[in-house]
Every structure is written in C-alpha cells, then in structure tokens.
Design a protein around this motif. Structure first.
Motif, PDB file in Angstrom:
ATOM      1  N   GLY A  56       8.177   2.428  18.591  1.00 20.23           N
ATOM      2  CA  GLY A  56       9.537   2.939  18.622  1.00 20.23           C
ATOM      3  C   GLY A  56       9.751   4.033  17.606  1.00 20.23           C
ATOM      4  O   GLY A  56       8.812   4.471  16.926  1.00 20.23           O
ATOM      5  N   VAL A  57      10.999   4.465  17.499  1.00 19.39           N
ATOM      6  CA  VAL A  57      11.323   5.520  16.531  1.00 19.39           C
ATOM      7  C   VAL A  57      11.071   5.031  15.106  1.00 19.39           C
ATOM      8  O   VAL A  57      10.523   5.755  14.276  1.00 19.39           O
ATOM      9  CB  VAL A  57      12.793   5.957  16.711  1.00 19.39           C
ATOM     10  N   ARG A  58      11.464   3.805  14.816  1.00 14.45           N
ATOM     11  CA  ARG A  58      11.184   3.193  13.506  1.00 14.45           C
ATOM     12  C   ARG A  58      10.076   2.166  13.680  1.00 14.45           C
ATOM     13  O   ARG A  58      10.311   0.964  13.660  1.00 14.45           O
ATOM     14  CB  ARG A  58      12.453   2.564  12.938  1.00 14.45           C
ATOM     15  N   SER A  59       8.879   2.634  13.885  1.00 14.06           N
ATOM     16  CA  SER A  59       7.751   1.760  14.188  1.00 14.06           C
ATOM     17  C   SER A  59       7.314   0.969  12.950  1.00 14.06           C
ATOM     18  O   SER A  59       7.584   1.367  11.815  1.00 14.06           O
ATOM     19  CB  SER A  59       6.578   2.580  14.722  1.00 14.06           C
ATOM     20  N   ARG A  60       6.647  -0.134  13.212  1.00 12.66           N
ATOM     21  CA  ARG A  60       6.122  -0.983  12.156  1.00 12.66           C
ATOM     22  C   ARG A  60       4.724  -1.460  12.520  1.00 12.66           C
ATOM     23  O   ARG A  60       4.442  -1.753  13.684  1.00 12.66           O
ATOM     24  CB  ARG A  60       7.014  -2.217  11.935  1.00 12.66           C
ATOM     25  N   VAL A  61       3.858  -1.548  11.515  1.00 15.07           N
ATOM     26  CA  VAL A  61       2.594  -2.269  11.622  1.00 15.07           C
ATOM     27  C   VAL A  61       2.748  -3.540  10.804  1.00 15.07           C
ATOM     28  O   VAL A  61       3.130  -3.488   9.633  1.00 15.07           O
ATOM     29  CB  VAL A  61       1.406  -1.431  11.108  1.00 15.07           C
ATOM     30  N   VAL A  62       2.477  -4.677  11.427  1.00 17.75           N
ATOM     31  CA  VAL A  62       2.719  -5.969  10.787  1.00 17.75           C
ATOM     32  C   VAL A  62       1.396  -6.711  10.617  1.00 17.75           C
ATOM     33  O   VAL A  62       0.644  -6.896  11.577  1.00 17.75           O
ATOM     34  CB  VAL A  62       3.692  -6.827  11.626  1.00 17.75           C
ATOM     35  N   LEU A  63       1.113  -7.101   9.394  1.00 18.46           N
ATOM     36  CA  LEU A  63      -0.036  -7.939   9.070  1.00 18.46           C
ATOM     37  C   LEU A  63       0.460  -9.203   8.388  1.00 18.46           C
ATOM     38  O   LEU A  63       1.626  -9.286   7.985  1.00 18.46           O
ATOM     39  CB  LEU A  63      -1.021  -7.198   8.159  1.00 18.46           C
ATOM     40  N   SER A  64      -0.421 -10.156   8.240  1.00 23.54           N
ATOM     41  CA  SER A  64      -0.087 -11.388   7.523  1.00 23.54           C
ATOM     42  C   SER A  64      -0.975 -11.530   6.298  1.00 23.54           C
ATOM     43  O   SER A  64      -2.015 -10.851   6.174  1.00 23.54           O
ATOM     44  CB  SER A  64      -0.255 -12.604   8.445  1.00 23.54           C
ATOM     45  N   GLU A  65      -0.565 -12.406   5.382  1.00 18.91           N
ATOM     46  CA  GLU A  65      -1.404 -12.698   4.224  1.00 18.91           C
ATOM     47  C   GLU A  65      -2.760 -13.235   4.665  1.00 18.91           C
ATOM     48  O   GLU A  65      -3.787 -12.961   4.035  1.00 18.91           O
ATOM     49  CB  GLU A  65      -0.707 -13.720   3.317  1.00 18.91           C
ATOM     50  N   GLY A  66      -2.757 -14.001   5.767  1.00 15.79           N
ATOM     51  CA  GLY A  66      -4.018 -14.516   6.287  1.00 15.79           C
ATOM     52  C   GLY A  66      -4.945 -13.413   6.738  1.00 15.79           C
ATOM     53  O   GLY A  66      -6.170 -13.513   6.567  1.00 15.79           O
ATOM     54  N   HIS A  99       0.815  -1.215   0.000  1.00 21.33           N
ATOM     55  CA  HIS A  99       0.000   0.000   0.000  1.00 21.33           C
ATOM     56  C   HIS A  99       0.849   1.266   0.000  1.00 21.33           C
ATOM     57  O   HIS A  99       0.406   2.325   0.431  1.00 21.33           O
ATOM     58  CB  HIS A  99      -0.959   0.019   1.195  1.00 21.33           C
ATOM     59  N   GLY A 100       2.093   1.172  -0.449  1.00 20.92           N
ATOM     60  CA  GLY A 100       2.952   2.350  -0.530  1.00 20.92           C
ATOM     61  C   GLY A 100       3.328   2.928   0.818  1.00 20.92           C
ATOM     62  O   GLY A 100       3.672   4.105   0.902  1.00 20.92           O
ATOM     63  N   MET A 101       3.272   2.114   1.873  1.00 19.44           N
ATOM     64  CA  MET A 101       3.575   2.595   3.220  1.00 19.44           C
ATOM     65  C   MET A 101       4.850   1.930   3.726  1.00 19.44           C
ATOM     66  O   MET A 101       4.944   0.702   3.787  1.00 19.44           O
ATOM     67  CB  MET A 101       2.414   2.294   4.184  1.00 19.44           C
ATOM     68  N   ASN A 102       5.826   2.754   4.102  1.00 18.69           N
ATOM     69  CA  ASN A 102       7.082   2.208   4.586  1.00 18.69           C
ATOM     70  C   ASN A 102       6.933   1.525   5.936  1.00 18.69           C
ATOM     71  O   ASN A 102       7.675   0.614   6.273  1.00 18.69           O
ATOM     72  CB  ASN A 102       8.127   3.325   4.693  1.00 18.69           C
ATOM     73  N   GLY A 103       5.963   1.959   6.749  1.00 18.06           N
ATOM     74  CA  GLY A 103       5.809   1.405   8.087  1.00 18.06           C
ATOM     75  C   GLY A 103       4.949   0.169   8.150  1.00 18.06           C
ATOM     76  O   GLY A 103       4.753  -0.392   9.222  1.00 18.06           O
ATOM     77  N   LEU A 104       4.419  -0.310   7.009  1.00 14.18           N
ATOM     78  CA  LEU A 104       3.566  -1.489   6.990  1.00 14.18           C
ATOM     79  C   LEU A 104       4.307  -2.658   6.357  1.00 14.18           C
ATOM     80  O   LEU A 104       4.876  -2.530   5.277  1.00 14.18           O
ATOM     81  CB  LEU A 104       2.282  -1.198   6.201  1.00 14.18           C
ATOM     82  N   ARG A 105       4.297  -3.795   7.046  1.00 17.42           N
ATOM     83  CA  ARG A 105       4.927  -5.006   6.529  1.00 17.42           C
ATOM     84  C   ARG A 105       3.913  -6.143   6.530  1.00 17.42           C
ATOM     85  O   ARG A 105       3.145  -6.295   7.492  1.00 17.42           O
ATOM     86  CB  ARG A 105       6.128  -5.410   7.387  1.00 17.42           C
ATOM     87  N   VAL A 106       3.917  -6.921   5.465  1.00 24.62           N
ATOM     88  CA  VAL A 106       3.019  -8.061   5.326  1.00 24.62           C
ATOM     89  C   VAL A 106       3.856  -9.333   5.272  1.00 24.62           C
ATOM     90  O   VAL A 106       4.740  -9.466   4.414  1.00 24.62           O
ATOM     91  CB  VAL A 106       2.147  -7.946   4.054  1.00 24.62           C
ATOM     92  N   LEU A 107       3.586 -10.240   6.198  1.00 24.85           N
ATOM     93  CA  LEU A 107       4.309 -11.504   6.263  1.00 24.85           C
ATOM     94  C   LEU A 107       3.554 -12.573   5.483  1.00 24.85           C
ATOM     95  O   LEU A 107       2.320 -12.590   5.458  1.00 24.85           O
ATOM     96  CB  LEU A 107       4.459 -11.952   7.724  1.00 24.85           C
ATOM     97  N   HIS A 108       4.310 -13.492   4.893  1.00 18.57           N
ATOM     98  CA  HIS A 108       3.709 -14.586   4.120  1.00 18.57           C
ATOM     99  C   HIS A 108       3.331 -15.711   5.070  1.00 18.57           C
ATOM    100  O   HIS A 108       3.950 -16.795   5.102  1.00 18.57           O
ATOM    101  CB  HIS A 108       4.680 -15.068   3.048  1.00 18.57           C
ATOM    102  N   VAL A 109       2.305 -15.457   5.859  1.00 17.92           N
ATOM    103  CA  VAL A 109       1.815 -16.410   6.856  1.00 17.92           C
ATOM    104  C   VAL A 109       0.316 -16.549   6.673  1.00 17.92           C
ATOM    105  O   VAL A 109      -0.403 -15.550   6.507  1.00 17.92           O
ATOM    106  CB  VAL A 109       2.134 -15.925   8.300  1.00 17.92           C
ATOM    107  N   ALA A 110      -0.173 -17.798   6.716  1.00 19.08           N
ATOM    108  CA  ALA A 110      -1.606 -18.035   6.509  1.00 19.08           C
ATOM    109  C   ALA A 110      -2.425 -17.659   7.739  1.00 19.08           C
ATOM    110  O   ALA A 110      -3.607 -17.323   7.623  1.00 19.08           O
ATOM    111  CB  ALA A 110      -1.831 -19.499   6.147  1.00 19.08           C
ATOM    112  N   GLU A 111      -1.836 -17.718   8.913  1.00 18.26           N
ATOM    113  CA  GLU A 111      -2.557 -17.389  10.154  1.00 18.26           C
ATOM    114  C   GLU A 111      -2.782 -15.885  10.244  1.00 18.26           C
ATOM    115  O   GLU A 111      -1.873 -15.105   9.969  1.00 18.26           O
ATOM    116  CB  GLU A 111      -1.741 -17.860  11.359  1.00 18.26           C
ATOM    117  N   PRO A 112      -3.989 -15.453  10.622  1.00 17.60           N
ATOM    118  CA  PRO A 112      -4.236 -14.011  10.760  1.00 17.60           C
ATOM    119  C   PRO A 112      -3.375 -13.393  11.860  1.00 17.60           C
ATOM    120  O   PRO A 112      -3.438 -13.811  13.012  1.00 17.60           O
ATOM    121  CB  PRO A 112      -5.728 -13.935  11.112  1.00 17.60           C
TER     122      PRO A 112
END
Length: 308
Positions: free
Chosen positions: A152-162, A132-145
């Motif tokens: 932190g200073v370099r924060s991340r929002v993490v979602l999965s493929e599930g 989605h063009g967002m540097n702070g968002l990461r999507v993991l290749h995991v089936a589980e939701p």
C-alpha cells in the motif's frame, strides 16, 4: 458465427487452457512471462464472453423490410418473432449483468483488502518496534517466526522476534529483500485483479487454478529478487525457518504452503530467456489473434447493416 466463435473461445480460455497451464512446469523458470500469459488469458476470456453476448445481441438490429436495421422494439419483434427476440434480449441482459458483477467484485475486493490492511497496519504500528532505523519495518514481540509485508501507500515489512533469533544476517537480508520486492513491484495489485475475476464468476464456472498459479508466481519473482541480493542458500534457509508462520489476510508472506516447491526451485535450473520469450509470444497470440479472427467478420456485418 461470430457469437459461436466467441463462446467457444471463452469456454476454452476458462476451462482447458488454465487446466493445462496450471500443470505445466516451465513457468517455474519464467515466472514474469508466465504471469503476463495468465493475465492475457484472463483478459481474453472476459473480452470473449462479452463479445459473444454482444454478437448475439447485435442480431436485434436485423434488417427490416427496407433493408435498414430495425430501430424499435416492435419492428425487431416483427422481424425476429417473440421467442428469438426474448432470447437475444436475455443474452444481452446477462452480458450486462456479468459486466456489472465484474466491476462490483473489483471494487469490493479492493475496498475490503485495503480496510483489512489499514487495520492490521494500525495494530502493527502500535504493538511493533521500529528497528534498524527503518520506518517501514516493524518487529513484533512474538516467539514464532513471522515474515510478511503489508502493501500500500504506507507499506510495512513485519518480522517477529522469533525471526530475528532464528535467522543469520545473510538470511535476514534475503527475507527482507523478498518482502521489499513484493512492495516494490506491487504484486498485490496483480493478485487483486485475479481475485476479482475469480470472485465475479459463479462457482460452477470459475476455477482456482489461475489464482493459485499466480500466487505462486509472484512469490517466485520475489524469490528471484532475494537471490540476486543474498544468494540462493540463505534464502532457502530463511524460507524454511518462516514456512510455518501464518499469513494475515491481505498480506504477502515469505513462507506458506508453497515453500517446499520454492526451495527445490532454488537448487534447480535457472530462469530461461527462451521460455520467457515463448510465453510473451503466446500471451500476444492469445490476446490478439483469436480476437481479430472473430471480430473482423462481426464488425464487417455491423458496417453492412448501418452503412450499406
């Protein structure tokens, strides 16, 4: 009397007060004010414990034969006697030890938490995709939701493929709003303070009720932010979908063991401004009035010893 009053106040704020507040239902309708009240109780308990030790230690400056406070060990022993002098010194040493342990616990919790987050952030950046063009968002290749954030200073929002597969667009907006609310308000810092206090006190003294209550309250605050963005129904469905997902250490997850309570809250009564006002008044009362009530006599006595 000041030492006794401080001791009773500290024991009350550590034991009965948290137990009663942890069982109350009103914080569900005033989460922000409830957090402020919990913070006031914690600060007042710590200050009262320190003040009790210092009030007892101040008896080392008992008036000597000339009416002025004793200034040497020998003069203190001559006035107080060995048993009483040793007791006062022991109490003062324990007070300093508690203060050192509290500061050490704060540093240890902060360092350990940031080290775990930095390592996890590195793994997520290596294995996850930026979407989605967002540097702070990461999507993991995991089936589980999965849905959580790394503050932190370099924060991340993490979602999965599930998660992406299980949620509709409104539900995805709700879950992202929830995690961004955690990052924006720095709820992790609130939790760190309570974890440090919880870690600093011995097991036979500390209670997990405050830490558990604050963990729930910060989730409620993030839920409220998500409701303002996406509405209660999409958020409720998103929370249920992500309820079973694991929470990495140091992260703040959307799901977890409090999901059922939070989903029920979304269909209940809205937040109450009157409850919030009452909680803020209680927080000020807990922090200010008892401290002044026991501190004024003690300060008066010290003034009499040193300046009379």
């Amino acid at each position: 009397m000041s030492a006794l009053a401080f001791t009773l106040l500290a024991l009350t704020l550590v034991g009965p007060v948290p137990a009663v507040l942890a069982r109350a239902s009103w914080p569900m309708r005033a989460p922000r004010a409830a957090i402020v009240l919990w913070q006031s109780i914690a600060v007042a308990a710590v200050l009262s414990a320190f003040s009790a030790g210092l009030a007892i230690a101040s008896r080392l400056f008992a008036p000597g034969p000339d009416g002025r406070p004793t200034a040497t060990v020998t003069s203190e022993i001559a006035v107080l006697g060995w048993p009483l002098w040793l007791g006062y010194v022991t109490v003062f040493a324990v007070t300093l030890l508690i203060g050192a342990r509290l500061m050490l616990a704060g540093v240890q919790v902060a360092v350990a938490t940031r080290r775990r987050r930095a390592h996890h952030r590195m793994v997520v950046d290596l294995l996850g995709d930026c979407r989605h063009g967002m540097n702070g968002l990461r999507v993991l290749h995991v089936a589980e939701p999965l849905a959580y954030c790394l503050p932190g200073v370099r924060s991340r929002v993490v979602l999965s493929e599930g998660t992406l597969a299980a949620l509709s667009d409104p539900e995805l907006v709700a879950i992202l709003s929830h995690e961004r609310a955690h990052l924006r308000a720095r709820h992790d810092l609130v939790l760190e303070a309570f974890i440090a206090v919880h870690t600093a006190f011995p097991r036979f003294v500390r209670s997990g009720s405050a830490l558990a209550a604050v963990r729930l309250l910060v989730e409620l605050l993030a839920d409220d932010a998500a409701v303002r963005t996406a509405g209660p129904a999409p958020l409720a469905r998103a929370l249920v979908a992500c309820a079973a997902g694991p929470t990495p250490s140091g992260a703040l997850a959307a799901g977890g063991p409090t999901t059922v309570v939070r989903v029920r809250r979304l269909s209940g009564r809205p937040n109450s401004g009157w409850l919030s006002l009452g909680a803020y008044v209680a927080a000020a009362t807990v922090l200010v009035l008892p401290t002044l009530a026991v501190a004024v006599p003690w300060l008066t006595e010290l003034h009499r010893l040193f300046f009379s």
